[in-house]
Design a protein around this motif. Structure first.
Motif, PDB file in Angstrom:
ATOM      1  N   TYR A  22       0.830  -1.204   0.000  1.00  0.00           N
ATOM      2  CA  TYR A  22       0.000   0.000   0.000  1.00  0.00           C
ATOM      3  C   TYR A  22       0.870   1.263   0.000  1.00  0.00           C
ATOM      4  CZ  TYR A  22      -3.813   3.153   1.126  1.00  0.00           C
ATOM      5  OH  TYR A  22      -4.733   4.168   1.098  1.00  0.00           O
ATOM      6  N   SER A  25       3.353   1.564  -3.310  1.00  0.00           N
ATOM      7  CA  SER A  25       2.672   1.177  -4.546  1.00  0.00           C
ATOM      8  C   SER A  25       3.312   1.835  -5.768  1.00  0.00           C
ATOM      9  CB  SER A  25       1.190   1.533  -4.466  1.00  0.00           C
ATOM     10  OG  SER A  25       1.019   2.930  -4.301  1.00  0.00           O
ATOM     11  N   LEU A 123      -1.305  -3.683  -9.946  1.00  0.00           N
ATOM     12  CA  LEU A 123      -1.390  -3.625  -8.494  1.00  0.00           C
ATOM     13  C   LEU A 123      -2.748  -3.086  -8.100  1.00  0.00           C
ATOM     14  CD1 LEU A 123       0.057  -3.961  -5.790  1.00  0.00           C
ATOM     15  CD2 LEU A 123       0.862  -1.619  -6.037  1.00  0.00           C
ATOM     16  N   THR A 125      -4.408  -1.734  -5.181  1.00  0.00           N
ATOM     17  CA  THR A 125      -4.409  -1.224  -3.809  1.00  0.00           C
ATOM     18  C   THR A 125      -5.813  -0.888  -3.333  1.00  0.00           C
ATOM     19  OG1 THR A 125      -3.945   0.991  -4.653  1.00  0.00           O
ATOM     20  CG2 THR A 125      -2.075  -0.325  -3.896  1.00  0.00           C
TER      21      THR A 125
END
Length: 158
Positions: A22, A25, A123, A125
């Protein structure tokens, strides 16, 4: 003993992996943008998460027998068992603890990896929830109290 140490390792490694994915990122997305696969982009984070998760187990293993005598070994020696046999049993238990902690920590970290990095090498998040909204907690408490009162009323025949 195995479950307690494994749950500690899982909690530490998952917490580190989630926070790292997180908070860093941008770094992972930069690797992905330059053509790295999802495994190559997340490999340093996974390695560090495993290290953080196994740190308490490794520390306790390094002190066994030198600084402290574990409770199981002490109990077996006081019960009349030979010290070398008691130490062998303690070593087996410590290896089992280390194995269960490492396997569970690896599994939990890989689950975080599979959830946060999809097959398209992106990704995600948005799948990490940093804080729980207080209204959600109040709503769950409200529903729980309603459910309990409904169950009580059904038991009484109302």
């Amino acid at each position: 003993m195995l479950l307690g140490n494994a749950s500690t390792a899982v909690a530490l490694s998952m917490n580190y992996a989630l926070n790292s994915f997180y908070n860093e990122s941008n770094k992972v997305e930069l690797y992905l943008a330059f053509g790295a696969t999802r495994w190559e982009a997340s490999k340093p984070t996974i390695k560090q998460a495993l290290l953080v998760g196994l740190l308490p187990t490794l520390n306790s293993m390094s002190l066994q027998g030198l600084v402290s005598i574990p409770g199981m070994t002490t109990g077996q020696i006081l019960a009349g068992m030979k010290p070398l046999e008691a130490i062998k049993y303690q070593q087996i238990i410590m290896f089992l603890i280390a194995a269960s902690a490492s396997l569970c920590s690896l599994g939990a970290t890989l689950v975080v990896y599979w959830v946060l990095l999809d097959r398209k090498h992106c990704l995600r998040t948005d799948r990490v929830y940093k804080q729980v909204d207080i209204n959600v907690v109040k709503g769950i408490k409200y529903l729980w109290t309603k459910l309990r009162t409904w169950i009580r009323m059904r038991r009484r025949g109302y």
